[in-house]
Motif scaffolding. Sequence first.
Motif, PDB file in Angstrom:
ATOM      1  N   ALA A 226       0.822  -1.222   0.000  1.00  0.00           N
ATOM      2  CA  ALA A 226       0.000   0.000   0.000  1.00  0.00           C
ATOM      3  C   ALA A 226       0.850   1.263   0.000  1.00  0.00           C
ATOM      4  CB  ALA A 226      -0.931  -0.005   1.209  1.00  0.00           C
ATOM      5  N   HIS A 227       2.128   1.132   0.356  1.00  0.00           N
ATOM      6  CA  HIS A 227       3.021   2.298   0.424  1.00  0.00           C
ATOM      7  C   HIS A 227       3.969   2.363  -0.777  1.00  0.00           C
ATOM      8  CE1 HIS A 227       1.776   3.525   4.448  1.00  0.00           C
ATOM      9  NE2 HIS A 227       1.586   2.237   4.646  1.00  0.00           N
ATOM     10  N   LEU A 228       3.636   1.654  -1.835  1.00  0.00           N
ATOM     11  CA  LEU A 228       4.491   1.643  -3.032  1.00  0.00           C
ATOM     12  C   LEU A 228       3.842   2.322  -4.228  1.00  0.00           C
ATOM     13  CD1 LEU A 228       5.772  -2.039  -2.795  1.00  0.00           C
ATOM     14  CD2 LEU A 228       7.073   0.049  -2.299  1.00  0.00           C
ATOM     15  N   ASN A 229       2.673   2.924  -4.027  1.00  0.00           N
ATOM     16  CA  ASN A 229       1.914   3.428  -5.167  1.00  0.00           C
ATOM     17  C   ASN A 229       2.073   4.908  -5.459  1.00  0.00           C
ATOM     18  OD1 ASN A 229       0.859   0.882  -5.787  1.00  0.00           O
ATOM     19  ND2 ASN A 229      -0.663   1.092  -4.179  1.00  0.00           N
ATOM     20  N   GLY A 230       2.682   5.674  -4.569  1.00  0.00           N
ATOM     21  CA  GLY A 230       2.882   7.094  -4.844  1.00  0.00           C
ATOM     22  C   GLY A 230       3.871   7.293  -5.975  1.00  0.00           C
ATOM     23  N   GLU A 231       3.799   8.453  -6.579  1.00  0.00           N
ATOM     24  CA  GLU A 231       4.689   8.747  -7.705  1.00  0.00           C
ATOM     25  C   GLU A 231       6.151   8.665  -7.271  1.00  0.00           C
ATOM     26  OE1 GLU A 231       5.703  12.364 -10.780  1.00  0.00           O
ATOM     27  OE2 GLU A 231       3.699  12.236  -9.943  1.00  0.00           O
ATOM     28  N   GLY A 232       6.900   7.808  -7.938  1.00  0.00           N
ATOM     29  CA  GLY A 232       8.326   7.677  -7.686  1.00  0.00           C
ATOM     30  C   GLY A 232       8.702   6.846  -6.468  1.00  0.00           C
ATOM     31  N   VAL A 233       7.722   6.343  -5.723  1.00  0.00           N
ATOM     32  CA  VAL A 233       8.036   5.620  -4.482  1.00  0.00           C
ATOM     33  C   VAL A 233       8.747   4.298  -4.776  1.00  0.00           C
ATOM     34  CG1 VAL A 233       7.094   4.542  -2.408  1.00  0.00           C
ATOM     35  CG2 VAL A 233       6.179   6.722  -3.193  1.00  0.00           C
ATOM     36  N   LEU A 234       8.172   3.477  -5.626  1.00  0.00           N
ATOM     37  CA  LEU A 234       8.815   2.203  -5.946  1.00  0.00           C
ATOM     38  C   LEU A 234      10.188   2.451  -6.567  1.00  0.00           C
ATOM     39  CD1 LEU A 234       8.807  -0.864  -6.046  1.00  0.00           C
ATOM     40  CD2 LEU A 234       7.608  -0.704  -8.249  1.00  0.00           C
ATOM     41  N   GLU A 235      10.263   3.427  -7.442  1.00  0.00           N
ATOM     42  CA  GLU A 235      11.532   3.752  -8.089  1.00  0.00           C
ATOM     43  C   GLU A 235      12.597   4.085  -7.058  1.00  0.00           C
ATOM     44  OE1 GLU A 235       8.546   4.840  -8.919  1.00  0.00           O
ATOM     45  OE2 GLU A 235       8.296   4.753 -11.085  1.00  0.00           O
ATOM     46  N   SER A 236      12.223   4.824  -6.005  1.00  0.00           N
ATOM     47  CA  SER A 236      13.212   5.196  -4.995  1.00  0.00           C
ATOM     48  C   SER A 236      13.715   3.975  -4.232  1.00  0.00           C
ATOM     49  CB  SER A 236      12.655   6.255  -4.041  1.00  0.00           C
ATOM     50  OG  SER A 236      11.665   5.718  -3.197  1.00  0.00           O
ATOM     51  N   TRP A 237      12.833   3.008  -3.965  1.00  0.00           N
ATOM     52  CA  TRP A 237      13.275   1.783  -3.286  1.00  0.00           C
ATOM     53  C   TRP A 237      14.172   0.951  -4.195  1.00  0.00           C
ATOM     54  CZ3 TRP A 237      13.444   1.476   1.635  1.00  0.00           C
ATOM     55  CH2 TRP A 237      12.513   2.157   2.420  1.00  0.00           C
ATOM     56  N   VAL A 238      13.840   0.880  -5.477  1.00  0.00           N
ATOM     57  CA  VAL A 238      14.695   0.152  -6.422  1.00  0.00           C
ATOM     58  C   VAL A 238      16.062   0.824  -6.495  1.00  0.00           C
ATOM     59  CG1 VAL A 238      15.014  -0.453  -8.860  1.00  0.00           C
ATOM     60  CG2 VAL A 238      12.793  -0.825  -7.755  1.00  0.00           C
ATOM     61  N   ASP A 239      16.089   2.146  -6.568  1.00  0.00           N
ATOM     62  CA  ASP A 239      17.364   2.872  -6.612  1.00  0.00           C
ATOM     63  C   ASP A 239      18.200   2.604  -5.370  1.00  0.00           C
ATOM     64  OD1 ASP A 239      16.738   3.940  -9.095  1.00  0.00           O
ATOM     65  OD2 ASP A 239      16.155   5.905  -8.297  1.00  0.00           O
ATOM     66  N   ARG A 240      17.556   2.610  -4.202  1.00  0.00           N
ATOM     67  CA  ARG A 240      18.287   2.322  -2.967  1.00  0.00           C
ATOM     68  C   ARG A 240      18.904   0.927  -3.007  1.00  0.00           C
ATOM     69  NH1 ARG A 240      13.503   4.830  -0.367  1.00  0.00           N
ATOM     70  NH2 ARG A 240      14.175   6.843   0.456  1.00  0.00           N
ATOM     71  N   SER A 241      18.131  -0.022  -3.500  1.00  0.00           N
ATOM     72  CA  SER A 241      18.640  -1.382  -3.583  1.00  0.00           C
ATOM     73  C   SER A 241      19.814  -1.480  -4.545  1.00  0.00           C
ATOM     74  CB  SER A 241      17.526  -2.334  -4.019  1.00  0.00           C
ATOM     75  OG  SER A 241      18.012  -3.642  -4.089  1.00  0.00           O
ATOM     76  N   LEU A 242      19.667  -0.877  -5.709  1.00  0.00           N
ATOM     77  CA  LEU A 242      20.750  -0.938  -6.694  1.00  0.00           C
ATOM     78  C   LEU A 242      21.984  -0.191  -6.205  1.00  0.00           C
ATOM     79  CD1 LEU A 242      18.716  -0.518  -9.999  1.00  0.00           C
ATOM     80  CD2 LEU A 242      19.592  -2.638  -8.966  1.00  0.00           C
ATOM     81  N   ASP A 243      21.800   0.922  -5.497  1.00  0.00           N
ATOM     82  CA  ASP A 243      22.934   1.658  -4.931  1.00  0.00           C
ATOM     83  C   ASP A 243      23.663   0.795  -3.911  1.00  0.00           C
ATOM     84  OD1 ASP A 243      22.337   3.861  -6.479  1.00  0.00           O
ATOM     85  OD2 ASP A 243      21.436   5.011  -4.846  1.00  0.00           O
ATOM     86  N   SER A 244      22.917   0.108  -3.081  1.00  0.00           N
ATOM     87  CA  SER A 244      23.509  -0.790  -2.084  1.00  0.00           C
ATOM     88  C   SER A 244      24.218  -1.943  -2.769  1.00  0.00           C
ATOM     89  CB  SER A 244      22.407  -1.348  -1.166  1.00  0.00           C
ATOM     90  OG  SER A 244      22.895  -2.395  -0.384  1.00  0.00           O
ATOM     91  N   HIS A 245      23.589  -2.444  -3.803  1.00  0.00           N
ATOM     92  CA  HIS A 245      24.093  -3.579  -4.569  1.00  0.00           C
ATOM     93  C   HIS A 245      25.460  -3.277  -5.191  1.00  0.00           C
ATOM     94  CE1 HIS A 245      23.210  -7.372  -6.528  1.00  0.00           C
ATOM     95  NE2 HIS A 245      23.615  -6.876  -7.655  1.00  0.00           N
ATOM     96  N   ALA A 246      25.635  -2.026  -5.621  1.00  0.00           N
ATOM     97  CA  ALA A 246      26.869  -1.629  -6.290  1.00  0.00           C
ATOM     98  C   ALA A 246      27.821  -0.914  -5.331  1.00  0.00           C
ATOM     99  CB  ALA A 246      26.549  -0.719  -7.466  1.00  0.00           C
ATOM    100  N   GLY A 247      27.599  -1.107  -4.034  1.00  0.00           N
ATOM    101  CA  GLY A 247      28.422  -0.438  -3.021  1.00  0.00           C
ATOM    102  C   GLY A 247      29.890  -0.799  -3.133  1.00  0.00           C
ATOM    103  N   PRO A 248      30.710  -0.277  -2.204  1.00  0.00           N
ATOM    104  CA  PRO A 248      32.164  -0.512  -2.242  1.00  0.00           C
ATOM    105  C   PRO A 248      32.488  -1.998  -2.338  1.00  0.00           C
ATOM    106  CG  PRO A 248      31.592   1.069  -0.518  1.00  0.00           C
ATOM    107  CD  PRO A 248      30.286   0.528  -1.074  1.00  0.00           C
ATOM    108  N   GLY A 249      33.362  -2.312  -3.267  1.00  0.00           N
ATOM    109  CA  GLY A 249      33.794  -3.681  -3.452  1.00  0.00           C
ATOM    110  C   GLY A 249      32.795  -4.545  -4.211  1.00  0.00           C
ATOM    111  N   ARG A 250      31.701  -3.953  -4.679  1.00  0.00           N
ATOM    112  CA  ARG A 250      30.679  -4.746  -5.379  1.00  0.00           C
ATOM    113  C   ARG A 250      30.503  -4.315  -6.825  1.00  0.00           C
ATOM    114  NH1 ARG A 250      25.997  -4.765  -0.806  1.00  0.00           N
ATOM    115  NH2 ARG A 250      27.243  -5.657   0.812  1.00  0.00           N
ATOM    116  N   GLY A 251      30.983  -3.134  -7.189  1.00  0.00           N
ATOM    117  CA  GLY A 251      30.716  -2.610  -8.523  1.00  0.00           C
ATOM    118  C   GLY A 251      31.642  -3.099  -9.571  1.00  0.00           C
TER     119      GLY A 251
END
Length: 117
Positions: free
Chosen positions: A92-117
């Motif tokens: 229910a908290h993923l439907n606002g404009e850009g909300v899901l995108e921001s969570w995906v970005d956070r995940s991808l940023d974490s994913h490519a963190g130091p030593g992972r990129g």
Amino acid sequence: MRSDPSAQRPQDVLADRLRVLLSGLDVREVNMFGGIAFMVDGRLALSAGREGDLLVRVDPKQHAALLDNPGVREPLMGDRSMGQGWLLVEGAHLNGEGVLESWVDRSLDSHAGPGRG
């Protein structure tokens, strides 16, 4: 031909949205944790849960602060926390404009963190 989103299961609606946002990346889908997990470059990044909730991998340093977001809690495996860096966002908290995108970005940023990129 796509079916009417209102007739789809919440999990499938979220998975379709994630597929669009992750297009162009090295993504593999795996049934895991009762959801549809999205492996990016071979590592679990996100998962669409049965009820349309999002399991998301984030930077463990941001874990506590991100828990302050509406609809966010620590995911459990049985009665144990999955640990720092894993969050569950209610659908229910993923439907606002850009909300899901921001969570995906956070995940991808974490994913490519130091030593992972």
